[in-house]
Enzyme design. Structure first.
Site, PDB file in Angstrom:
ATOM      1  N   PHE A  87      89.989  -5.044  -2.157  1.00 19.57           N
ATOM      2  CA  PHE A  87      91.006  -5.627  -1.285  1.00 19.57           C
ATOM      3  C   PHE A  87      90.758  -7.128  -1.200  1.00 19.57           C
ATOM      4  O   PHE A  87      89.638  -7.557  -0.925  1.00 19.57           O
ATOM      5  CB  PHE A  87      90.915  -4.978   0.099  1.00 19.57           C
ATOM      6  CG  PHE A  87      92.092  -5.276   0.977  1.00 19.57           C
ATOM      7  CD1 PHE A  87      93.207  -4.455   0.957  1.00 19.57           C
ATOM      8  CD2 PHE A  87      92.091  -6.369   1.814  1.00 19.57           C
ATOM      9  CE1 PHE A  87      94.304  -4.729   1.770  1.00 19.57           C
ATOM     10  CE2 PHE A  87      93.190  -6.652   2.630  1.00 19.57           C
ATOM     11  CZ  PHE A  87      94.289  -5.831   2.602  1.00 19.57           C
TER      12      PHE A  87
ATOM     13  N   ASP B 169      82.670  -0.979   2.558  1.00 20.08           N
ATOM     14  CA  ASP B 169      83.886  -1.119   3.340  1.00 20.08           C
ATOM     15  C   ASP B 169      84.535   0.262   3.434  1.00 20.08           C
ATOM     16  O   ASP B 169      84.884   0.863   2.406  1.00 20.08           O
ATOM     17  CB  ASP B 169      84.821  -2.136   2.658  1.00 20.08           C
ATOM     18  CG  ASP B 169      86.065  -2.413   3.478  1.00 20.08           C
ATOM     19  OD1 ASP B 169      86.534  -1.489   4.179  1.00 20.08           O
ATOM     20  OD2 ASP B 169      86.587  -3.541   3.401  1.00 20.08           O
TER      21      ASP B 169
ATOM     22  N   TYR C 220      92.863   0.547  12.585  1.00 19.48           N
ATOM     23  CA  TYR C 220      94.305   0.853  12.677  1.00 19.48           C
ATOM     24  C   TYR C 220      94.827   1.748  11.567  1.00 19.48           C
ATOM     25  O   TYR C 220      96.002   2.048  11.525  1.00 19.48           O
ATOM     26  CB  TYR C 220      95.133  -0.437  12.737  1.00 19.48           C
ATOM     27  CG  TYR C 220      94.846  -1.476  11.659  1.00 19.48           C
ATOM     28  CD1 TYR C 220      95.375  -1.350  10.386  1.00 19.48           C
ATOM     29  CD2 TYR C 220      94.045  -2.575  11.923  1.00 19.48           C
ATOM     30  CE1 TYR C 220      95.117  -2.293   9.411  1.00 19.48           C
ATOM     31  CE2 TYR C 220      93.784  -3.532  10.957  1.00 19.48           C
ATOM     32  CZ  TYR C 220      94.320  -3.395   9.697  1.00 19.48           C
ATOM     33  OH  TYR C 220      94.060  -4.327   8.722  1.00 19.48           O
ATOM     34  N   LYS C 221      93.946   2.163  10.630  1.00 18.45           N
ATOM     35  CA  LYS C 221      94.420   3.027   9.540  1.00 18.45           C
ATOM     36  C   LYS C 221      94.248   4.492   9.954  1.00 18.45           C
ATOM     37  O   LYS C 221      94.917   4.939  10.864  1.00 18.45           O
ATOM     38  CB  LYS C 221      93.696   2.646   8.252  1.00 18.45           C
ATOM     39  CG  LYS C 221      94.104   1.229   7.795  1.00 18.45           C
ATOM     40  CD  LYS C 221      93.324   0.694   6.625  1.00 18.45           C
ATOM     41  CE  LYS C 221      93.847  -0.705   6.267  1.00 18.45           C
ATOM     42  NZ  LYS C 221      92.951  -1.455   5.402  1.00 18.45           N
TER      43      LYS C 221
ATOM     44  N   ARG D  46     102.676   3.732  -3.071  1.00 18.22           N
ATOM     45  CA  ARG D  46     101.484   4.346  -2.494  1.00 18.22           C
ATOM     46  C   ARG D  46     101.882   5.305  -1.376  1.00 18.22           C
ATOM     47  O   ARG D  46     102.712   4.971  -0.521  1.00 18.22           O
ATOM     48  CB  ARG D  46     100.639   3.206  -1.942  1.00 18.22           C
ATOM     49  CG  ARG D  46      99.268   3.545  -1.495  1.00 18.22           C
ATOM     50  CD  ARG D  46      98.495   2.288  -1.161  1.00 18.22           C
ATOM     51  NE  ARG D  46      98.913   1.730   0.129  1.00 18.22           N
ATOM     52  CZ  ARG D  46      98.110   1.027   0.939  1.00 18.22           C
ATOM     53  NH1 ARG D  46      96.872   0.769   0.570  1.00 18.22           N
ATOM     54  NH2 ARG D  46      98.550   0.561   2.077  1.00 18.22           N
TER      55      ARG D  46
HETATM   56  C1  PLP Z   1      92.956  -2.827   5.387  1.00 20.21           C
HETATM   57  C2  PLP Z   1      91.779  -3.480   4.757  1.00 20.21           C
HETATM   58  C3  PLP Z   1      91.258  -4.658   5.279  1.00 20.21           C
HETATM   59  C4  PLP Z   1      91.928  -5.333   6.430  1.00 20.21           C
HETATM   60  O1  PLP Z   1      91.202  -6.374   6.971  1.00 20.21           O
HETATM   61  P1  PLP Z   1      91.723  -7.084   8.307  1.00 20.21           P
HETATM   62  O2  PLP Z   1      90.653  -8.020   8.644  1.00 20.21           O
HETATM   63  O3  PLP Z   1      91.968  -5.999   9.309  1.00 20.21           O
HETATM   64  O4  PLP Z   1      93.021  -7.750   7.991  1.00 20.21           O
HETATM   65  C5  PLP Z   1      90.114  -5.182   4.686  1.00 20.21           C
HETATM   66  N1  PLP Z   1      89.535  -4.573   3.628  1.00 20.21           N
HETATM   67  C6  PLP Z   1      90.034  -3.418   3.103  1.00 20.21           C
HETATM   68  C7  PLP Z   1      89.357  -2.772   1.962  1.00 20.21           C
HETATM   69  C8  PLP Z   1      91.182  -2.859   3.639  1.00 20.21           C
HETATM   70  O5  PLP Z   1      91.682  -1.748   3.129  1.00 20.21           O
END
Ligand code: PLP
Length: 415
Positions: free
Chosen positions: A128, A200, A225-226, A374
């Protein structure tokens, strides 16, 4: 065809689903097939009342006293404990705070400080982007010539683990294609070379059981939030292996990480435990929503969650297999359930427009540039029949070329 999945009967699967009672604990609008809980989890019904009560009684009436009387001040630890139960972390090793990006900044800085004399941060090009951006920022901030080295395929990673690597920083489940790493094996390989490992768990926590302690992970971070359903922009979490708790390692030395914040001492003296990874005042309303969302997990059997997630994905793949080739959809998620998370992704031409057409028909998934559609599978509130129906609507949109309309080509700021 190429399916290796034994034929799944959606109605039968819903009938025997051990998690089916959880659906009623969420607010879901009628007519929506929600396949995006991997991006923004649905609203647990009790969050509404809990946040309203916090606003009217704790804030509105008790005012500042609520820091003590409602124990606002310990929300980061309390919510952290609930998350710890889902990720195989012991008491006192998880806090909820800030965002995933910021928590990565803290733990990556700490990990590099703990492993001096090595220059490489190993990750994946397909990680990400915020994770990569934060690593670039941390390297620059430290100013000791750290560099980010990126793999192009998971199979390349073992050979990249050498004596100059300080940290291996991976996302357990890839956000685009849903590929899942073998956490225990990679952690061990890295440790054998003296490399610290950060996982992560954004697409892992709440989607499947995970055992950070068993894997020996050094640090972990993840999203509220996921799959955890903490609400838009919910606070994130952060795990530190107890063996790294001594000393002070993270650079955001705010007062909530101080040993005694309310001594108001002009010099920073870090807490010796997980609190040293806190920075400033917690966002109470967001924390309360997160706390309430997490209470839903108290009695959830994570093995059942994973089993249902696998079958939901298998069912969707099975249904889409019957028309994927005809319309140029290429499954990019591994067919092997052991190698994937809780989503199914396809690459295809016109993916953005196809997704907009799906959303217009009530099938909410998302699009990830350049060409991925997705579909997230959230076992607590998705029905097998809905997944089957979503696949049928996808087929219809492709057959009728419903996506080929001007209104589906316009991109919003968030895809
Ligand atoms: C959703 C996600 C994020 C989101 O990071 P924020 O700091 O909440 O914007 C970071 N890394 C991964 C791998 C994600 O899937």
């Amino acid at each position: 065809m190429h399916s290796t999945i034994t034929k799944i009967d959606a109605e039968q699967a819903d009938f025997t689903d051990p998690l089916r009672s959880y659906r009623d604990r969420f607010d879901l609008p009628d007519g929506v097939l929600y396949l995006d809980g991997n991006s923004l989890g649905a609203l647990p019904k009790t969050v509404r009342q809990r946040v309203a009560k916090t606003i009217s009684e704790e804030w509105g009436e008790q005012l500042i006293r609520s820091w003590n009387t409602a124990d606002w001040v310990h929300l980061p630890q309390r919510v952290g404990r609930k998350i710890a139960n889902l990720i195989g972390a012991g008491d006192g090793s998880v806090v909820t705070a800030d965002s995933t990006s910021i928590n990565l900044f803290k733990v990556l800085s700490a990990a590099l400080d703990l492993n001096p004399g090595r220059s490489k941060i190993i990750s994946e090009r397909d990680n990400f982007p915020t994770d990569l951006y934060i690593a670039q920022g941390v390297a620059k901030q430290i100013g000791k010539g750290h560099r980010l080295v990126l793999s192009d395929a998971p199979s390349d990673i073992p050979d990249m683990l050498d004596e100059d690597a300080a940290v291996l920083m991976l996302t357990h489940v890839n956000y685009r294609n849903g590929y899942r790493h073998d956490m225990a094996a990679l952690t061990k390989m890295a440790h054998d070379k003296g490399i610290l490992v950060i996982w992560d768990l954004c697409h892992t926590a709440g989607a499947m059981p995970v055992d950070l302690t068993g894997a020996g992970a050094d640090f972990a971070i993840g999203c509220g939030y996921k799959y955890l359903n903490g609400g838009p922009g919910a606070p994130a979490f952060l795990y530190v292996n107890p063996r790294h708790m001594g000393g002070f390692r993270q650079p955001l030395s705010g007062w909530f990480g101080h040993r005694a914040p309310f001594d108001f001492d002009p010099s920073y003296a870090p807490s010796s435990n997980i609190e040293q990874y806190l920075c400033g005042t917690p966002p109470v309303l967001a924390m309360v929503a997160m706390d309430e969302a997490m209470s839903l997990w108290d009695d959830v059997d994570m093995t059942a969650v994973r089993a249902k997630s696998v079958t939901l994905c298998d069912l969707f793949i099975q249904e889409v297999d019957s028309f994927a080739d005809e319309f140029g959809l290429k499954l990019v998620t591994p067919r092997d359930a052991d190698r994937r998370g809780s989503q199914v992704s396809y690459s295809c031409d016109n993916g953005y427009a196809i997704m907009q057409a799906l959303i217009a028909r009530g099938v909410v998934g998302d699009f990830r540039a350049p060409d991925i559609i997705r579909f997230g599978m959230t076992p607590l509130y998705l029905k097998f029949a809905e997944v089957k129906q979503a696949a049928a609507i996808l087929r219809d949109i492709l057959e009728t070329r419903a996506w080929d309309a001007p209104e589906f080509q316009v991109r919003g700021a968030v895809t």
